[in-house]
Scaffold this active site. Structure first.
Site, PDB file in Angstrom:
ATOM      1  N   PRO A   2      -9.580  -5.707  -0.910  1.00 28.06           N
ATOM      2  CA  PRO A   2     -10.157  -6.071   0.415  1.00 28.06           C
ATOM      3  C   PRO A   2      -8.962  -5.606   1.297  1.00 28.06           C
ATOM      4  CG  PRO A   2      -9.555  -7.920  -0.474  1.00 28.06           C
ATOM      5  CD  PRO A   2      -9.303  -6.863  -1.558  1.00 28.06           C
ATOM      6  N   GLU A   3      -9.275  -5.263   2.768  1.00 25.48           N
ATOM      7  CA  GLU A   3      -8.353  -5.054   3.715  1.00 25.48           C
ATOM      8  C   GLU A   3      -8.672  -6.335   4.824  1.00 25.48           C
ATOM      9  OE1 GLU A   3      -8.021  -1.173   5.223  1.00 25.48           O
ATOM     10  OE2 GLU A   3      -8.073  -0.139   3.049  1.00 25.48           O
ATOM     11  N   LYS A  59      -3.977 -10.235   2.780  1.00 25.29           N
ATOM     12  CA  LYS A  59      -5.234  -9.953   1.908  1.00 25.29           C
ATOM     13  C   LYS A  59      -5.684 -11.370   1.292  1.00 25.29           C
ATOM     14  CE  LYS A  59      -4.226  -5.153   1.214  1.00 25.29           C
ATOM     15  NZ  LYS A  59      -4.291  -4.032   0.424  1.00 25.29           N
ATOM     16  N   ARG A 248      -1.584   6.652  -3.506  1.00 21.59           N
ATOM     17  CA  ARG A 248      -2.954   6.311  -3.250  1.00 21.59           C
ATOM     18  C   ARG A 248      -3.541   7.459  -2.569  1.00 21.59           C
ATOM     19  NH1 ARG A 248      -4.212   0.987  -2.511  1.00 21.59           N
ATOM     20  NH2 ARG A 248      -6.224   1.705  -2.366  1.00 21.59           N
TER      21      ARG A 248
END
Length: 264
Positions: A2-3, A59, A248
């Protein structure tokens, strides 16, 4: 993972009903979500305590009680939420904490991260690891300071939680695109105007994302275009580039965000 907008939404959702509620019972339906304790110890250490005000750093959702503190890192699919007694489940509830009014539930499909317990601020730091200042509300002066002297490239530096806490993959791609900066640009090469532009982009993206409770796939955002079969830049129409940066999957516009070392 989650951001920050997701975690901030969880914090806001729990800030009203949770503080002051006493823990009556703990049901660990899936011990696989517990990361540093057993189901029996988790229940024994929490029952009888009262929750304080939730807080968040990057986070991590931090749920203190007048005893131990629950730490929640939801990964990509976790969702801690408050439910009235008897309310229908969201699905995939792995943990249910029954309170003197209502329940704190933790639902998680994929169980990529989970729940920890900590007894002190030092214990919290041991669990979370080094955390930089929280991205939400980070002022321009502090932003300059945390990036000063950094030798890495832009996107991996922004995503490094020990530098700035809370920026994930989608947020960082969006921020770099809005600032018109190539995501592999060395941080040391940023001039003052570019730092200001980057900070403005970060602040605007975070504020909008928090309102939506996620990184929104709006039509004028690169996030809204990145998963299309043949994605193009919402700003200039050029086909988006895709590659791996800092391990990423990353998306950028070769026209709006040229690599100034190669001109492409």
């Amino acid at each position: 993972m989650p951001e920050l907008p997701d975690v901030e939404g969880f914090r806001r959702e729990l800030s009203g009903p949770l503080p002051g509620r006493r823990i009556r019972q703990v049901e660990v339906r899936d011990p696989g979500i517990l990361r540093n304790t057993s189901a029996h110890a988790f229940e024994r250490r929490l029952v009888g305590h009262r929750f304080g005000a939730p807080r968040r750093h990057g986070k991590w959702l931090i749920l203190p009680t007048d005893g131990p503190t629950m730490l929640v890192h939801s990964g990509m699919t976790g969702h801690p939420y408050y439910a009235a007694d008897g309310a229908d489940p969201m699905g995939y509830e792995r943990l249910v904490v029954s309170l003197d009014r209502g329940e704190l539930r933790y639902a998680d499909l994929r169980k990529l991260r989970g729940v920890w317990l900590a007894d002190s601020e030092d214990d919290i730091a041991d669990v979370t690891g080094p955390q930089g200042p929280d991205a939400l509300g980070l002022g321009l002066r502090a932003f300059r300071e945390v990036l000063s002297g950094r030798r890495g490239s832009l996107k991996p530096t922004l995503m490094d939680q020990s530098v700035i806490a809370g920026l994930g993959n989608l947020l960082t791609d969006e921020i770099c695109w809005r600032a018109r900066l190539y995501p592999s640009l060395p941080v040391a090469e940023l001039d003052d105007d570019e730092l200001k532009r980057l900070h403005t982009a970060m602040t605007g993206v975070l504020r909008t994302s928090v309102r939506h409770g996620r990184v929104p796939g709006l039509s004028r955002w690169i996030t809204g275009a990145r998963d299309e079969p043949d994605p193009s830049c919402p700003r200039c129409g050029v086909r988006l580039a895709r590659g791996r940066i800092g391990g990423r999957t990353s998306v950028w516009c070769p026209r709006c965000q040229p690599d100034r070392r190669t001109g492409r």
